[in-house]
Design a protein around this motif. Structure first.
Motif, mmCIF file in Angstrom:
data_model
loop_
_atom_site.group_PDB
_atom_site.id
_atom_site.type_symbol
_atom_site.label_atom_id
_atom_site.label_comp_id
_atom_site.label_asym_id
_atom_site.label_seq_id
_atom_site.Cartn_x
_atom_site.Cartn_y
_atom_site.Cartn_z
ATOM 1 N N ARG A 52 0.966 -1.276 0.172
ATOM 2 C CA ARG A 52 -0.291 -0.060 -0.210
ATOM 3 C C ARG A 52 0.974 1.216 0.094
ATOM 4 O O ARG A 52 0.713 1.781 -0.875
ATOM 5 C CB ARG A 52 -0.792 0.280 0.986
ATOM 6 N N ILE A 53 1.678 0.855 0.379
ATOM 7 C CA ILE A 53 2.622 2.296 1.080
ATOM 8 C C ILE A 53 3.181 2.794 -0.868
ATOM 9 O O ILE A 53 3.464 3.601 -1.283
ATOM 10 C CB ILE A 53 4.089 2.369 1.988
ATOM 11 N N LEU A 54 4.256 1.478 -1.402
ATOM 12 C CA LEU A 54 4.710 1.708 -2.480
ATOM 13 C C LEU A 54 3.359 1.818 -3.473
ATOM 14 O O LEU A 54 3.628 2.562 -4.045
ATOM 15 C CB LEU A 54 4.989 0.376 -3.012
ATOM 16 N N ALA A 55 2.220 1.370 -3.386
ATOM 17 C CA ALA A 55 0.928 2.302 -4.369
ATOM 18 C C ALA A 55 1.053 3.127 -4.336
ATOM 19 O O ALA A 55 0.756 4.216 -4.836
ATOM 20 C CB ALA A 55 0.365 0.866 -4.097
ATOM 21 N N THR A 56 1.265 3.746 -3.117
ATOM 22 C CA THR A 56 1.003 5.237 -2.489
ATOM 23 C C THR A 56 1.575 6.194 -3.139
ATOM 24 O O THR A 56 1.418 7.160 -4.150
ATOM 25 C CB THR A 56 0.513 5.654 -1.058
ATOM 26 N N GLN A 57 3.253 5.655 -3.072
ATOM 27 C CA GLN A 57 4.345 6.739 -3.897
ATOM 28 C C GLN A 57 4.432 6.776 -5.747
ATOM 29 O O GLN A 57 4.293 8.071 -5.984
ATOM 30 C CB GLN A 57 5.518 6.045 -3.004
ATOM 31 N N VAL A 58 3.977 4.711 -6.411
ATOM 32 C CA VAL A 58 3.856 5.792 -7.189
ATOM 33 C C VAL A 58 2.499 5.931 -7.922
ATOM 34 O O VAL A 58 2.822 7.173 -8.508
ATOM 35 C CB VAL A 58 3.226 4.089 -7.539
ATOM 36 N N GLU A 59 1.494 6.548 -6.904
ATOM 37 C CA GLU A 59 0.542 7.116 -7.141
ATOM 38 C C GLU A 59 0.718 8.624 -7.173
ATOM 39 O O GLU A 59 -0.024 9.395 -8.195
ATOM 40 C CB GLU A 59 -1.416 7.082 -6.538
ATOM 41 N N GLN A 60 1.085 8.985 -6.322
ATOM 42 C CA GLN A 60 2.441 9.908 -6.125
ATOM 43 C C GLN A 60 2.750 11.228 -7.257
ATOM 44 O O GLN A 60 3.265 11.880 -8.390
ATOM 45 C CB GLN A 60 2.782 10.601 -5.068
ATOM 46 N N THR A 61 3.777 9.987 -7.787
ATOM 47 C CA THR A 61 4.915 10.330 -8.484
ATOM 48 C C THR A 61 4.070 10.375 -9.699
ATOM 49 O O THR A 61 4.514 11.673 -10.617
ATOM 50 C CB THR A 61 5.821 9.071 -8.612
ATOM 51 N N HIS A 62 2.697 9.298 -10.388
ATOM 52 C CA HIS A 62 1.217 9.507 -11.222
ATOM 53 C C HIS A 62 0.780 10.804 -11.305
ATOM 54 O O HIS A 62 0.970 11.835 -12.407
ATOM 55 C CB HIS A 62 0.946 7.949 -11.338
#
Length: 125
Positions: free
Chosen positions: A45-55
């Motif tokens: 979940r943390i990794l997915a949140t970081q990827v979404e913020q980068t996106h």
């Protein structure tokens, strides 16, 4: 030969305790597996949140790059273009003045001692 009396109640109690111990061990292993999977889920979940913020940040940069404001900013700063009605200013050198020459300082090499040369030779890669 003496006959050993078998007490079925006692055997049933021991078998029940044995089964109960096996159930507790199985429950403990399942709880450990649950905790491990929950930790993995939280990391994902943390990794997915970081990827979404980068996106989102990249989408914002693309939107700005496609805007006319970005083109105007580039044209005025890096492209050195002027718009109609602007009065470009070009700095000129005063006649008779010499351009300022900034001398480049050459570093003086420091001489190495003999033991430093041998140390570098044998121990440096």
């Amino acid at each position: 030969m003496p006959s050993i009396p078998i007490n079925f109640r006692r055997v049933a109690v021991f078998a029940g305790i044995f089964v109960l111990i096996l159930l507790v061990i199985e429950f403990n292993s399942r709880l450990e597996e649950l905790n491990r999977l929950n930790d993995q889920r939280n990391q994902i979940r943390i990794l997915a949140t970081q990827v979404e913020q980068t996106h989102v940040a990249l989408q914002t940069q693309v939107a700005y790059a496609n805007s006319t404001a970005a083109v105007d900013e580039w044209a005025r700063t890096e492209g050195h273009y002027v718009m109609e009605g602007d009065q470009p200013i070009v700095p000129l050198v005063q006649p008779g003045s010499q351009p300022v020459i900034v001398p480049t300082v050459q570093p003086t090499p420091t001489p190495m001692q003999n033991w430093e040369v041998w140390w570098d030779l044998f121990f440096k890669e």
